[in-house]
Motif scaffolding. Structure first.
Motif, PDB file in Angstrom:
ATOM      1  N   ALA A  96      19.755 -40.289 -42.105  1.00  0.00           N
ATOM      2  CA  ALA A  96      20.573 -39.068 -41.664  1.00  0.00           C
ATOM      3  C   ALA A  96      20.491 -38.708 -40.355  1.00  0.00           C
ATOM      4  O   ALA A  96      19.977 -39.636 -39.525  1.00  0.00           O
ATOM      5  N   LEU A 144      15.657 -40.206 -39.819  1.00  0.00           N
ATOM      6  CA  LEU A 144      16.617 -39.205 -38.938  1.00  0.00           C
ATOM      7  C   LEU A 144      16.813 -39.611 -37.491  1.00  0.00           C
ATOM      8  O   LEU A 144      16.078 -39.872 -37.048  1.00  0.00           O
ATOM      9  N   LEU A 161      13.979 -40.001 -46.121  1.00  0.00           N
ATOM     10  CA  LEU A 161      15.215 -40.506 -45.063  1.00  0.00           C
ATOM     11  C   LEU A 161      14.687 -40.657 -43.857  1.00  0.00           C
ATOM     12  O   LEU A 161      13.666 -39.923 -43.532  1.00  0.00           O
ATOM     13  N   LEU A 200      23.146 -33.500 -41.555  1.00  0.00           N
ATOM     14  CA  LEU A 200      22.492 -32.447 -41.525  1.00  0.00           C
ATOM     15  C   LEU A 200      22.804 -31.314 -40.571  1.00  0.00           C
ATOM     16  O   LEU A 200      22.915 -31.542 -39.576  1.00  0.00           O
ATOM     17  N   ILE A 233      20.640 -33.362 -50.585  1.00  0.00           N
ATOM     18  CA  ILE A 233      21.107 -34.884 -50.201  1.00  0.00           C
ATOM     19  C   ILE A 233      21.452 -35.735 -50.966  1.00  0.00           C
ATOM     20  O   ILE A 233      22.492 -36.580 -50.743  1.00  0.00           O
ATOM     21  N   THR A 286      31.329 -39.270 -42.817  1.00  0.00           N
ATOM     22  CA  THR A 286      29.934 -38.820 -43.060  1.00  0.00           C
ATOM     23  C   THR A 286      29.643 -37.774 -44.034  1.00  0.00           C
ATOM     24  O   THR A 286      30.175 -36.537 -43.382  1.00  0.00           O
ATOM     25  N   VAL A 344      24.252 -39.417 -44.129  1.00  0.00           N
ATOM     26  CA  VAL A 344      24.510 -38.164 -44.080  1.00  0.00           C
ATOM     27  C   VAL A 344      24.355 -37.428 -43.089  1.00  0.00           C
ATOM     28  O   VAL A 344      23.271 -37.864 -42.332  1.00  0.00           O
ATOM     29  N   ALA A 372      14.687 -34.156 -44.095  1.00  0.00           N
ATOM     30  CA  ALA A 372      15.018 -35.570 -44.234  1.00  0.00           C
ATOM     31  C   ALA A 372      13.582 -36.395 -44.615  1.00  0.00           C
ATOM     32  O   ALA A 372      13.588 -37.258 -45.362  1.00  0.00           O
ATOM     33  N   ALA A 399      15.958 -30.049 -40.146  1.00  0.00           N
ATOM     34  CA  ALA A 399      16.708 -31.338 -40.584  1.00  0.00           C
ATOM     35  C   ALA A 399      15.456 -32.256 -40.495  1.00  0.00           C
ATOM     36  O   ALA A 399      15.416 -33.271 -41.464  1.00  0.00           O
ATOM     37  N   ALA A 422      25.895 -43.091 -40.139  1.00  0.00           N
ATOM     38  CA  ALA A 422      24.826 -42.407 -41.014  1.00  0.00           C
ATOM     39  C   ALA A 422      25.288 -42.323 -42.288  1.00  0.00           C
ATOM     40  O   ALA A 422      26.429 -42.141 -42.697  1.00  0.00           O
ATOM     41  N   TRP A 425      21.414 -35.682 -37.111  1.00  0.00           N
ATOM     42  CA  TRP A 425      21.390 -34.255 -36.601  1.00  0.00           C
ATOM     43  C   TRP A 425      21.732 -34.496 -35.310  1.00  0.00           C
ATOM     44  O   TRP A 425      21.428 -34.994 -34.402  1.00  0.00           O
TER      45      TRP A 425
END
Length: 377
Positions: A203, A229, A227, A278, A336, A299, A276, A222, A218, A274, A205
């Motif tokens: 992820a 991050l 995940l 956030l 997610i 993304t 995803v 995550a 975040a 990435a 941010w």
């Protein structure tokens, strides 16, 4: 003046005063101003940028004094005496604009002074509202009425927090899709470790590290979702960083990588590669530029549905909106897996079609010419 046809215009742009207009950008507002100035210049207009010291391509004779290094400074407050000094510099700029020959003045500042002094300037002033109501600016609108000039807003969510004498047009922000675009080779590289084993999704941010942007959510989301991050941004509130975010980062260990403020050359690959993005506002987010940047890269985005985020991103491909609730990190984490199934190519195509910066500049340019032609007729 060049308003009667398609001749270039003489445009003054008043930037926010706190940070330079240069990479790495201090926040979304600085990004928007930089892109607008660049785009208008590329279209042949003569644009004079009035901005903080250290900005790129600005008029240094009337630059603002940055306070970022001053003790007691933060994104939401000034050091002692800073507010008064800032206002004095805006008055000095308005004295200059009162005797200058511009076709139009685009005001992106967060100062009340350009609104109070609009009556002193011969050119039309157009102020863009980038954030919820600020008391000093609202008092200036109340005092000056329509004499404060024309108004634009980046979202209806922002606009509804203000009392304006003659309303405003909403022109959403856009992204430069020459910069923010899919980079499939990065996604493929991230999906495999050197030994060929599948890596866990990653992820990202990005944004200002301040309480209202809530990057701590975040981190929590995550980790709960399993995940790693990447967290990129400028620290805009040292107390929040020290008391809220830093303890989580220590507990997270290697699962969270902190990058600081990044220029586009580093930030775009980070976001585009990435799994995803956030987006975690804990206030009524005015727009949500970082979400749109991620979508333009393909993304997918999991975001808290606050303010302009709900307005701008509802129904947008690649987006999963989460109601804030009492435990927003759990809601984000639960969303997610759905985001990871979204079609990245379709996400990027839809974002480019909806949030093109060129389309935004088309609307701004048409608004400028329309006002000036109207004033001359």
């Amino acid at each position: 003046m060049g308003a009667q046809n398609n001749e270039p215009l003489d445009i003054a742009v008043i930037a926010p005063s706190r940070f330079p207009i240069r990479e790495p950008y201090a926040g979304g507002l600085e990004v928007v101003v930089a892109k607008e100035v660049r785009a208008l210049r590329e279209r042949g207009h003569r644009v004079t940028l009035f901005a903080a010291e250290g900005s790129d391509g600005h008029e240094p004779r009337f630059e603002f004094t940055t306070m970022a290094s001053a003790a007691g400074f933060g994104d939401s407050f000034y050091p002692p005496g800073g507010y008064e000094s800032d206002a004095a510099e805006f008055h000095r700029l308005m004295d200059h604009l009162a005797v200058s020959q511009f076709d139009v003045i685009l005001n992106h500042s967060l100062s009340h002074v350009p609104l109070l002094r609009a009556v002193d300037v011969g050119a039309e002033i157009i102020t863009t509202l980038h954030c919820p109501q600020l008391s000093a600016m609202q008092e200036a609108f109340d005092q000056q009425g329509s004499a404060a000039g024309r108004v634009l807003a980046v979202s209806r969510s922002v606009l509804k927090t203000w009392r304006l004498p003659r309303g405003a047009e909403v022109i959403p922000n856009g992204v430069d899709t020459r910069i923010w675009r899919p980079q499939p080779h990065l996604q493929a590289a991230e999906s495999q470790s050197p030994r060929g084993a599948a890596e866990p999704p990653r992820a990202v941010w990005s944004g200002r590290i301040v309480p209202e942007k809530a990057p701590h959510l975040a981190v929590d989301a995550a980790l709960r979702a399993g995940l790693t991050l990447d967290l990129a941004g400028r620290i805009g509130d040292n107390i929040y960083m020290r008391e809220v975010l830093a303890p989580r980062l220590r507990r997270a260990g290697n699962a969270v990588r902190v990058h600081g403020a990044l220029g586009c050359d580093s930030l775009v690959p980070l976001v585009a590669g990435a799994s995803v993005a956030l987006v975690t506002p804990c206030w009524e987010e005015p727009f949500g530029l970082t979400a749109v940047e991620a979508l333009a890269c393909g993304t997918p985005v999991v975001a808290l549905a606050r303010g302009g985020i709900r307005e701008i991103l509802s129904g947008q491909p690649g987006v999963v909106l989460v109601e804030p609730g009492r435990d927003p990190a759990s809601g984000l984490a639960a969303a997610i897996p759905t985001a990871l199934t979204r079609d990245r190519a379709a996400t990027a195509r839809a974002a480019a079609a909806t949030f093109s910066h060129e389309t935004r500049i088309d609307r701004v340019e048409a608004r400028l010419r329309g006002l000036l032609v109207g004033a001359a007729s």
